[in-house]
Design an enzyme around this catalytic site. Sequence first.
Site, PDB file in Angstrom:
ATOM      1  CB  CYS A  50      59.671  -5.406 -47.035  1.00 48.24           C
ATOM      2  SG  CYS A  50      61.320  -5.067 -47.722  1.00 48.24           S
ATOM      3  CD  GLU A  93      54.442  -6.654 -45.862  1.00 42.57           C
ATOM      4  OE1 GLU A  93      54.300  -7.911 -46.017  1.00 42.57           O
ATOM      5  OE2 GLU A  93      55.235  -6.038 -45.930  1.00 42.57           O
ATOM      6  CD  GLU A 130      65.702  -9.965 -45.119  1.00 43.24           C
ATOM      7  OE1 GLU A 130      64.899  -9.271 -44.623  1.00 43.24           O
ATOM      8  OE2 GLU A 130      66.929 -10.371 -44.538  1.00 43.24           O
ATOM      9  CE  LYS A 167      59.695 -17.863 -59.942  1.00 37.87           C
ATOM     10  NZ  LYS A 167      59.272 -16.418 -60.234  1.00 37.87           N
TER      11      LYS A 167
HETATM   12  P1  ADP Z   1      54.501 -11.344 -53.410  1.00 38.38           P
HETATM   13  O1  ADP Z   1      53.447 -11.062 -52.469  1.00 38.38           O
HETATM   14  O2  ADP Z   1      55.593 -10.284 -53.333  1.00 38.38           O
HETATM   15  O3  ADP Z   1      54.051 -11.808 -54.758  1.00 38.38           O
HETATM   16  P2  ADP Z   1      55.402 -13.845 -53.136  1.00 38.38           P
HETATM   17  O4  ADP Z   1      56.053 -14.627 -51.840  1.00 38.38           O
HETATM   18  O5  ADP Z   1      54.304 -14.460 -53.622  1.00 38.38           O
HETATM   19  O6  ADP Z   1      55.183 -12.462 -52.725  1.00 38.38           O
HETATM   20  O7  ADP Z   1      56.534 -13.887 -54.284  1.00 38.38           O
HETATM   21  C1  ADP Z   1      57.935 -13.482 -54.198  1.00 38.38           C
HETATM   22  C2  ADP Z   1      58.756 -14.457 -55.030  1.00 38.38           C
HETATM   23  O8  ADP Z   1      58.486 -15.698 -54.554  1.00 38.38           O
HETATM   24  C3  ADP Z   1      58.226 -14.364 -56.464  1.00 38.38           C
HETATM   25  O9  ADP Z   1      59.382 -14.645 -57.325  1.00 38.38           O
HETATM   26  C4  ADP Z   1      57.409 -15.704 -56.632  1.00 38.38           C
HETATM   27  O10 ADP Z   1      57.324 -16.249 -57.899  1.00 38.38           O
HETATM   28  C5  ADP Z   1      58.221 -16.717 -55.545  1.00 38.38           C
HETATM   29  N1  ADP Z   1      57.445 -17.679 -55.375  1.00 38.38           N
HETATM   30  C6  ADP Z   1      55.988 -17.719 -55.006  1.00 38.38           C
HETATM   31  N2  ADP Z   1      55.347 -18.725 -54.654  1.00 38.38           N
HETATM   32  C7  ADP Z   1      56.661 -19.440 -54.368  1.00 38.38           C
HETATM   33  C8  ADP Z   1      56.903 -21.098 -53.894  1.00 38.38           C
HETATM   34  N3  ADP Z   1      55.846 -21.736 -53.474  1.00 38.38           N
HETATM   35  N4  ADP Z   1      58.152 -21.532 -53.827  1.00 38.38           N
HETATM   36  C9  ADP Z   1      59.172 -20.799 -54.406  1.00 38.38           C
HETATM   37  N5  ADP Z   1      58.959 -19.494 -54.906  1.00 38.38           N
HETATM   38  C10 ADP Z   1      57.626 -18.679 -54.800  1.00 38.38           C
END
Ligand code: ADP
Length: 498
Positions: free
Chosen positions: A286, A387, A252, A177
């Site tokens: 990161c 961050e 991570e 995903k």
């Molecule tokens: P960033 O700040 O790098 O966008 P996120 O943590 O929002 O960080 O996103 C990292 C990944 O996690 C992306 O693939 C995003 O679609 C996914 N993501 C965001 N929210 C959720 C959630 N509630 N559950 C699972 N995956 C998520």
Amino acid sequence: MTNPFTCRNFIDGNWLNVADGTILESRNPANKNEIVATFPRSINEDVDKAVASARKAYQTWRKVPAPARAEYIFKVGELLTKYKEELAQLMSREMGKPLTEARGDVQEGIDCAFYSAGEGRRMFGQTTPSEMPNKFAMTVRTPIGVCTLITPWNFPIAIPCWKAMPALVCGNTIILKPAEDTPGCATKLIEIFAEAGFPPGVVNLVHGIGEEVGKALVEHPDVNLVSFTGSSETGSSVGEICGRTHKRVCLEMGGKNAQIVMDDADLELALDGAVWGAFGTTGQRCTATSRLILHRDIKEKFTDMLLERTSKLILGAGYDSKTEIGPIINESQLKRVCKYMDIARNEGATILIGGEIAWEGSLKDGYFFQPTILDDVTAEMRVAKEEIFGPVVALIEVDSFENAIAILNDTNYGLSSSIYTRDINRAFAAMRDIEAGITYINGPTIGAEVHLPFGGIKQTGNGHREAGTAAIDTFTEWKTVYVDFSGSLQRAQIDNRE
Ligand code: ADP
């Protein structure tokens, strides 16, 4: 401008449109008018299909010998080499990195493929003497099952490879995903897995919104493991769900990495490290250097050198050969960086250079932010603790080695770290006393290699590591096997030895 690339889900060996047909877009962060790719907003029904496909394929894939599984991954490495330039060009357009860095991102995937393929012929267990006669004792590695891999946009080829390749060589099946900002890179990568000829269902791809399909994949009862890279906020919620549903989870998350420059450092070398660590990938790593901890005896001189170098950095689209600093990934991240400038001013920090959105010329069409240096920062300020994920570095002055290490460690995160010194005693003391998953001596905080463990301590991770043999530990269970060839019942700890 090229036509948008149409992305679909990949489930059970087929490229599919989603159940409800809603389409989303990814845009070029250097030119927001350009749509780079369109991708489906998947729903729970698509998630169910992908998990069922991975679950079914797992029963056959787990029995394919590991060296044979490795051959598919080796093939992916060859194909990534063949398509390296095409992937790098797309990446630069989709998430903004300069082309040299984008090529490096793909190269990391290639390195990971060949390294992981090699692991297919190792995957060692142990044998050990049994305490009883005519009995054999050993351990073997077994796969875990269906793995959900949730990835961010900043390393859109390398990070999915870091997760997918060890997972697959260990005999697991996967559902990727990817981040909403880089569906094109993820689709191209999975096209390569498809071309490598994996059996249907072993590799699956589901596009969509994190809070929707990401969450559904984490919650799904038929998923056995979740490997996540992203923000600390999302990682916490992923970890909570996996705790509740008894899934293995590898997290991570963020960093607030520091580079120490001591009074005896080679300042030119430290400068190269600081500029690359702080502003490489526009600070959106990161492992980026977001704090520079400077000994007071060199601070003024080093700050002048840093200012001079920073003032000359060239901003632009990643695919322009002159560009050194690309755009910020999207509007909301740009706003977040701007918000931290207000926080910095209110806390009493001084903006020495930058601090503003960059609008000049063609930059106005993208999400550009000037490389920024904050001075007069103290360890307790938010800009020293949180961050930011942008081209922003905070300068903190210290008067001793001990003070430098204490400030470096004064953070909730613990991913990467660096010290520049020519004193071997200090270098070894730093190796011992710095609290981080990765420490560089006389090198910047960025530059991980795929055959060594990658990950952090404190709130950066949850004890797992990616890459290296540590990844094999993440994606396998230990099974202990006893073979009794005595022909009689031997009871451990009970029978008297003769
Ligand atoms: P960033 O700040 O790098 O966008 P996120 O943590 O929002 O960080 O996103 C990292 C990944 O996690 C992306 O693939 C995003 O679609 C996914 N993501 C965001 N929210 C959720 C959630 N509630 N559950 C699972 N995956 C998520």
